[in-house]
Design a protein around this motif. Structure first.
Motif, PDB file in Angstrom:
ATOM      1  N   GLU A  40       0.452  -1.345  -0.286  1.00  0.00           N
ATOM      2  CA  GLU A  40       0.269  -0.150  -0.017  1.00  0.00           C
ATOM      3  C   GLU A  40       1.067   1.193  -0.207  1.00  0.00           C
ATOM      4  OE1 GLU A  40      -2.790  -0.457   3.239  1.00  0.00           O
ATOM      5  OE2 GLU A  40      -3.401  -1.886   2.363  1.00  0.00           O
ATOM      6  N   TYR A  41       1.652   1.427   0.445  1.00  0.00           N
ATOM      7  CA  TYR A  41       3.054   2.192   0.540  1.00  0.00           C
ATOM      8  C   TYR A  41       3.331   2.545  -0.581  1.00  0.00           C
ATOM      9  CZ  TYR A  41       6.657   5.320   1.919  1.00  0.00           C
ATOM     10  OH  TYR A  41       7.679   6.191   1.643  1.00  0.00           O
ATOM     11  N   PHE A  42       3.487   1.876  -1.456  1.00  0.00           N
ATOM     12  CA  PHE A  42       4.356   2.429  -2.734  1.00  0.00           C
ATOM     13  C   PHE A  42       3.114   2.132  -3.355  1.00  0.00           C
ATOM     14  CE2 PHE A  42       8.214   0.268  -0.763  1.00  0.00           C
ATOM     15  CZ  PHE A  42       9.510   1.228  -1.548  1.00  0.00           C
ATOM     16  N   GLN A  43       1.860   1.548  -3.194  1.00  0.00           N
ATOM     17  CA  GLN A  43       1.390   1.606  -4.069  1.00  0.00           C
ATOM     18  C   GLN A  43       1.064   3.733  -4.131  1.00  0.00           C
ATOM     19  OE1 GLN A  43      -0.966  -1.969  -4.067  1.00  0.00           O
ATOM     20  NE2 GLN A  43      -2.454  -0.578  -3.551  1.00  0.00           N
ATOM     21  N   ASP A  44       0.999   4.065  -2.630  1.00  0.00           N
ATOM     22  CA  ASP A  44       0.402   5.631  -2.757  1.00  0.00           C
ATOM     23  C   ASP A  44       1.932   6.138  -3.036  1.00  0.00           C
ATOM     24  OD1 ASP A  44      -1.737   4.520  -1.360  1.00  0.00           O
ATOM     25  OD2 ASP A  44      -1.111   5.297   0.810  1.00  0.00           O
ATOM     26  N   ARG A  45       2.065   5.980  -3.284  1.00  0.00           N
ATOM     27  CA  ARG A  45       4.045   6.662  -3.678  1.00  0.00           C
ATOM     28  C   ARG A  45       3.989   6.798  -4.397  1.00  0.00           C
ATOM     29  NH1 ARG A  45       6.801  10.647  -1.062  1.00  0.00           N
ATOM     30  NH2 ARG A  45       8.600   9.273  -1.936  1.00  0.00           N
ATOM     31  N   HIS A  46       3.769   5.429  -5.745  1.00  0.00           N
ATOM     32  CA  HIS A  46       3.995   5.548  -7.016  1.00  0.00           C
ATOM     33  C   HIS A  46       2.785   6.420  -7.135  1.00  0.00           C
ATOM     34  CE1 HIS A  46       7.052   2.992  -7.472  1.00  0.00           C
ATOM     35  NE2 HIS A  46       6.876   2.211  -7.160  1.00  0.00           N
ATOM     36  N   ARG A  47       1.754   6.336  -6.761  1.00  0.00           N
ATOM     37  CA  ARG A  47       0.689   7.027  -7.564  1.00  0.00           C
ATOM     38  C   ARG A  47       1.181   8.547  -7.190  1.00  0.00           C
ATOM     39  NH1 ARG A  47      -3.686   2.677  -5.704  1.00  0.00           N
ATOM     40  NH2 ARG A  47      -4.481   1.375  -7.894  1.00  0.00           N
ATOM     41  N   GLU A  48       1.429   9.113  -6.269  1.00  0.00           N
ATOM     42  CA  GLU A  48       1.447  10.271  -6.180  1.00  0.00           C
ATOM     43  C   GLU A  48       3.014  11.302  -6.577  1.00  0.00           C
ATOM     44  OE1 GLU A  48       3.687  10.582  -2.419  1.00  0.00           O
ATOM     45  OE2 GLU A  48       2.319   9.974  -1.316  1.00  0.00           O
ATOM     46  N   ALA A  49       3.456  10.709  -7.396  1.00  0.00           N
ATOM     47  CA  ALA A  49       4.391  10.525  -8.105  1.00  0.00           C
ATOM     48  C   ALA A  49       3.923  10.673 -10.391  1.00  0.00           C
ATOM     49  CB  ALA A  49       5.725   9.414  -8.483  1.00  0.00           C
ATOM     50  N   GLY A  50       2.194  10.533  -9.999  1.00  0.00           N
ATOM     51  CA  GLY A  50       2.354  10.372 -11.254  1.00  0.00           C
ATOM     52  C   GLY A  50       1.753   9.071 -11.856  1.00  0.00           C
ATOM     53  N   ILE A  51       1.679   7.925 -11.241  1.00  0.00           N
ATOM     54  CA  ILE A  51       1.913   7.049 -11.908  1.00  0.00           C
ATOM     55  C   ILE A  51       0.502   6.596 -11.925  1.00  0.00           C
ATOM     56  CG2 ILE A  51       2.939   4.467 -12.065  1.00  0.00           C
ATOM     57  CD1 ILE A  51       5.823   5.489 -11.206  1.00  0.00           C
ATOM     58  N   ARG A  52      -0.252   5.639 -12.966  1.00  0.00           N
ATOM     59  CA  ARG A  52      -1.400   4.785 -12.675  1.00  0.00           C
ATOM     60  C   ARG A  52      -0.937   3.627 -12.878  1.00  0.00           C
ATOM     61  NH1 ARG A  52      -2.031   9.228 -16.317  1.00  0.00           N
ATOM     62  NH2 ARG A  52      -0.703   7.701 -18.093  1.00  0.00           N
TER      63      ARG A  52
END
Ligand code: FAD
Length: 404
Positions: A188-200
């Protein structure tokens, strides 16, 4: 022992040769290398190397002179069969090499995507230096990447592609990223971080087709009916261990080349190490095949010790790392099979560790930007000690006192 022939010049193969010489082994050593580079480190291929501009020499374990000085013969080529009765390895070139001991360090290869258009040049994989080099060269001309598979390599590449300015979509069949390797908290942490970076990130879906026009990829269709435009597809859907040489020589294989706790195959003159080896582990009670630098290099050291008279079962503690964007994940131990997770630190502050327990037994620690916890975990395990979940969760508890 006689001459040692090592098939595969990756992390494991290189390390056996180097450790044998370090232990004073004086017989001939040949390292059969089917890649057109001096032995090199693989982890940067999906991390710093692909991001930066350093040349291939920045990845090499050692310069050419090392092999000359150490009398380690690097033989370019591919081993195609083993004649166990005659103690010989046949190379694709037709050459045969006699061995006293044969080491299979053949690693693993990418699992290929079985879809039409998957062999177009815009569909890429990441395993060897040439893959990374090619991606680094084509990325500047691309605008939209679809990454198939949210494992370590897929996510490391996704983060880099995003930093390089590409639009990035990641597809994952499982309900969370890195599902087989880490706890839900870390996913979950990495999902959030990648999404914050603009990755879908698209979970619970798979690619059903790759569309192309005039040999150029235009997009990927998903199992939920959606269609994502793309001019680059990078596939990271796991690997298959290279077991064929062993299998064809009549050695037992399953999900890897089967070896005992000393890393010996059923033939006492042939050993297998690293990604290709399914080894008996008294510590973990059963057979394991791991894909990590730690596993390949510690296997290599254990085998080199045995071949120079210091025979001990393989018993190293696993550890692993992955760099994704600005975050560093480090894992001490094997966390699979946990039934309780205790967090130390705070995901919101981008620094925490997940202590994974089975009952009261600590299996391992997944640390994010908490190198101290990771080193603590490795030291604790090396001492065969544990720490209670209550102490793990209590930041006022000084971890060092558990090591005293
Ligand atoms: P390899 O290093 O794969 O070497 C096997 C070699 O054998 C290859 O060169 C192969 O071409 C050669 N070979 C195969 N068959 C033959 C034959 N018949 N004849 C001659 N040669 C042959 N691990 C980590 O712990 N941390 C990381 O961050 C990390 N990142 C990674 C990133 C990427 C992009 C990749 C691909 C892997 C990463 N890994 C990481 C995994 C790690 O690199 C592997 O676990 C490790 O390389 C395994 O070492 P090995 O010697 O078993 O196999």
């Amino acid at each position: 022992t006689g001459p040692v022939i090592i098939v595969g010049a990756g992390h494991g193969g290189y390390q056996v040769a180097a450790s044998l010489r370090q232990a004073g082994f004086s017989e001939p050593i040949s390292l059969i290398n089917d890649e057109a580079h001096l032995p090199y480190q693989r982890p940067p291929l999906s991390k710093g190397y692909i991001k930066g501009s350093a040349g291939p020499e920045s990845l090499m374990f050692r310069p050419e002179k090392f092999y000359q000085d150490q009398k380690i013969e690097l033989i370019a080529g591919r081993a195609v069969s083993i004649d166990r009765a005659a103690h010989k390895v046949l190379l694709a070139s037709g050459a045969t090499l006699p061995y006293g001991h044969l080491v299979l360090a053949t690693g693993a290869r990418n699992r290929l995507l079985d879809l039409p258009n998957a062999n177009l040049p815009d569909v890429r994989y990441l395993r060897i230096l040439d893959d990374s080099e090619a991606l680094r060269q084509i990325m500047p001309s691309k605008t939209r990447a679809v990454i198939i598979g949210a494992g370590f390599i897929g996510l490391e590449f996704a983060a880099t592609a995003r930093i390089k300015g590409l639009e990035v979509d990641v597809l994952e069949l499982a309900p969370r990223v890195m599902a087989r390797a880490v706890t839900a908290e870390v996913s979950e942490y990495f999902q959030d971080r990648h999404r914050e970076a603009g990755i879908r990130i698209h979970l619970g879906v798979q690619a059903t087709s790759i569309e192309a026009e005039n040999g150029k990829v235009t997009g990927v269709s998903l199992s939920d009916g959606r269609h994502l435009p793309a001019d680059l597809v990078v596939v990271g859907v796991g690997v298959l261990p290279n077991i064929e040489l062993a299998d064809e020589a009549g050695l037992p294989v399953a999900a890897g080349i089967i070896v005992d706790e000393y890393l010996s195959t059923a033939d006492p003159d042939i050993s297998a190490i690293g990604d290709c080896a399914l080894f008996t582990s008294p510590r973990f009670g059963g057979s394991l095949r791991l894909e990590s630098v730690q596993n390949a290099t510690d296997h290599a050291r254990c085998l080199a010790a045995r071949l120079t008279g210091d025979k001990k079962p393989y018993d190293s503690h696993p550890w692993f790392w992955s760099d994704q964007g600005d975050d560093k994940l480090q894992i001490a131990g094997l966390t699979t099979g946990y039934d309780r997770v205790v967090l130390r630190g705070d995901p919101a502050r981008k620094a925490f560790s997940a202590f994974c327990y089975h009952g009261d037994r600590l299996l391992g620690i997944e640390s994010i930007n908490r190198a101290g916890d990771h080193m603590f975990g490795r030291r604790l395990q090396s001492m065969d000690r544990s720490i209670t979940p209550e102490h793990a969760a209590d930041e006022s508890f000084d971890l060092k006192s558990a090591l005293a």
